[in-house]
Write a protein that holds these residues in place. Structure first.
Motif, PDB file in Angstrom:
ATOM      1  N   ALA A  14       0.628  -1.185  -0.030  1.00  0.00           N
ATOM      2  CA  ALA A  14      -0.061   0.034   0.012  1.00  0.00           C
ATOM      3  C   ALA A  14       0.897   1.164   0.043  1.00  0.00           C
ATOM      4  N   ALA A  15       1.855   1.172   0.786  1.00  0.00           N
ATOM      5  CA  ALA A  15       2.798   2.424   0.888  1.00  0.00           C
ATOM      6  C   ALA A  15       3.442   2.581  -0.532  1.00  0.00           C
ATOM      7  N   VAL A  16       3.939   1.570  -1.348  1.00  0.00           N
ATOM      8  CA  VAL A  16       4.367   1.708  -2.610  1.00  0.00           C
ATOM      9  C   VAL A  16       3.356   2.320  -3.602  1.00  0.00           C
ATOM     10  N   VAL A  17       1.956   1.850  -3.460  1.00  0.00           N
ATOM     11  CA  VAL A  17       1.093   2.544  -4.130  1.00  0.00           C
ATOM     12  C   VAL A  17       0.889   4.090  -4.042  1.00  0.00           C
ATOM     13  N   PHE A  18       0.723   4.443  -2.825  1.00  0.00           N
ATOM     14  CA  PHE A  18       0.466   5.701  -2.128  1.00  0.00           C
ATOM     15  C   PHE A  18       1.563   6.412  -2.649  1.00  0.00           C
ATOM     16  N   PHE A  19       2.982   6.230  -2.389  1.00  0.00           N
ATOM     17  CA  PHE A  19       4.074   7.173  -2.651  1.00  0.00           C
ATOM     18  C   PHE A  19       4.250   7.240  -3.815  1.00  0.00           C
ATOM     19  N   ALA A  20       4.167   6.278  -4.967  1.00  0.00           N
ATOM     20  CA  ALA A  20       4.398   6.253  -6.252  1.00  0.00           C
ATOM     21  C   ALA A  20       3.235   7.124  -6.908  1.00  0.00           C
ATOM     22  N   ALA A  21       2.118   7.169  -6.474  1.00  0.00           N
ATOM     23  CA  ALA A  21       1.218   8.139  -6.770  1.00  0.00           C
ATOM     24  C   ALA A  21       1.557   9.420  -6.700  1.00  0.00           C
ATOM     25  N   GLU A  22       1.921   9.707  -5.370  1.00  0.00           N
ATOM     26  CA  GLU A  22       2.381  11.072  -4.818  1.00  0.00           C
ATOM     27  C   GLU A  22       3.457  11.642  -5.864  1.00  0.00           C
ATOM     28  N   LEU A  23       4.444  10.716  -6.219  1.00  0.00           N
ATOM     29  CA  LEU A  23       5.525  11.119  -6.933  1.00  0.00           C
ATOM     30  C   LEU A  23       5.271  11.413  -8.318  1.00  0.00           C
ATOM     31  N   ALA A  24       4.009  10.708  -8.746  1.00  0.00           N
ATOM     32  CA  ALA A  24       3.466  11.017 -10.249  1.00  0.00           C
ATOM     33  C   ALA A  24       2.886  12.181 -10.420  1.00  0.00           C
ATOM     34  N   LEU A  25       2.438  12.919  -9.105  1.00  0.00           N
ATOM     35  CA  LEU A  25       1.833  14.026  -9.317  1.00  0.00           C
ATOM     36  C   LEU A  25       2.538  15.320  -8.801  1.00  0.00           C
ATOM     37  N   GLU A  26       3.587  15.059  -8.146  1.00  0.00           N
ATOM     38  CA  GLU A  26       4.421  16.371  -7.708  1.00  0.00           C
ATOM     39  C   GLU A  26       6.093  16.170  -8.325  1.00  0.00           C
ATOM     40  N   ALA A  27       6.377  17.394  -8.442  1.00  0.00           N
ATOM     41  CA  ALA A  27       7.909  17.622  -8.690  1.00  0.00           C
ATOM     42  C   ALA A  27       8.869  17.911  -7.424  1.00  0.00           C
ATOM     43  N   ASP A  28       9.810  17.848  -7.476  1.00  0.00           N
ATOM     44  CA  ASP A  28      10.809  18.705  -6.417  1.00  0.00           C
ATOM     45  C   ASP A  28      11.430  19.492  -6.762  1.00  0.00           C
ATOM     46  N   PRO A  29      11.261  20.748  -6.080  1.00  0.00           N
ATOM     47  CA  PRO A  29      12.134  22.017  -6.488  1.00  0.00           C
ATOM     48  C   PRO A  29      13.776  21.703  -6.679  1.00  0.00           C
TER      49      PRO A  29
END
Length: 143
Positions: A14-29
């Protein structure tokens, strides 16, 4: 029971799914800055979603201005690119509104974490229009 573990940690799957989705939607400065330093922004465009006044005052180098309030239904944008939207900060949701509007028009989007405030706090450069800085109001966001 500790406060930090009052709610059990998620299953690793579940953590892999959640964090992968978060990174798919955000970029880091930091990642974007490294790309700019390397001259490698192939595949994406930075999009300032605040007003033209805010864009003139300070923007990330190379960004385009598409104020979320004024987005037309039809946009002359490359559908093969990812549009990384940013606004003032975590306290502003113009980037979220802009990204939503672009996604609703069929474009792939991400949001830049922390907006231009996080960018500037990291010490990264900004561009501005010198003429636009005369008489700028104290309102930071201009959304």
């Amino acid at each position: 029971m500790t406060n930090a573990l009052r709610f059990p940690a998620a299953d690793p799957t579940a953590a892999v799914v959640f964090f992968a989705a978060e990174l798919a939607l955000e970029a880091d400065p930091d990642d974007v800055h490294r790309d700019l330093l390397d001259g490698n922004t192939a595949g994406y465009v930075l999009v300032e979603t605040r007003s033209p006044e805010a864009f003139a005052q300070a923007r990330i180098p190379g960004a385009i201005n598409l104020p979320y309030r004024d987005l037309p239904d039809q946009l002359d944008l490359d559908p093969n690119l990812v549009y990384i939207c940013y606004c003032e900060s975590f306290q502003c949701n113009a980037a979220t509104k802009g990204a939503l509007a672009l996604a609703q028009r069929g474009f792939r989007v991400k949001r830049l974490a922390g907006g231009i405030t996080a960018w500037k706090e990291a010490g990264y450069p900004v561009e501005s229009d010198a003429q636009a800085l005369a008489g700028v109001s104290k309102v930071a966001c201009h959304c």
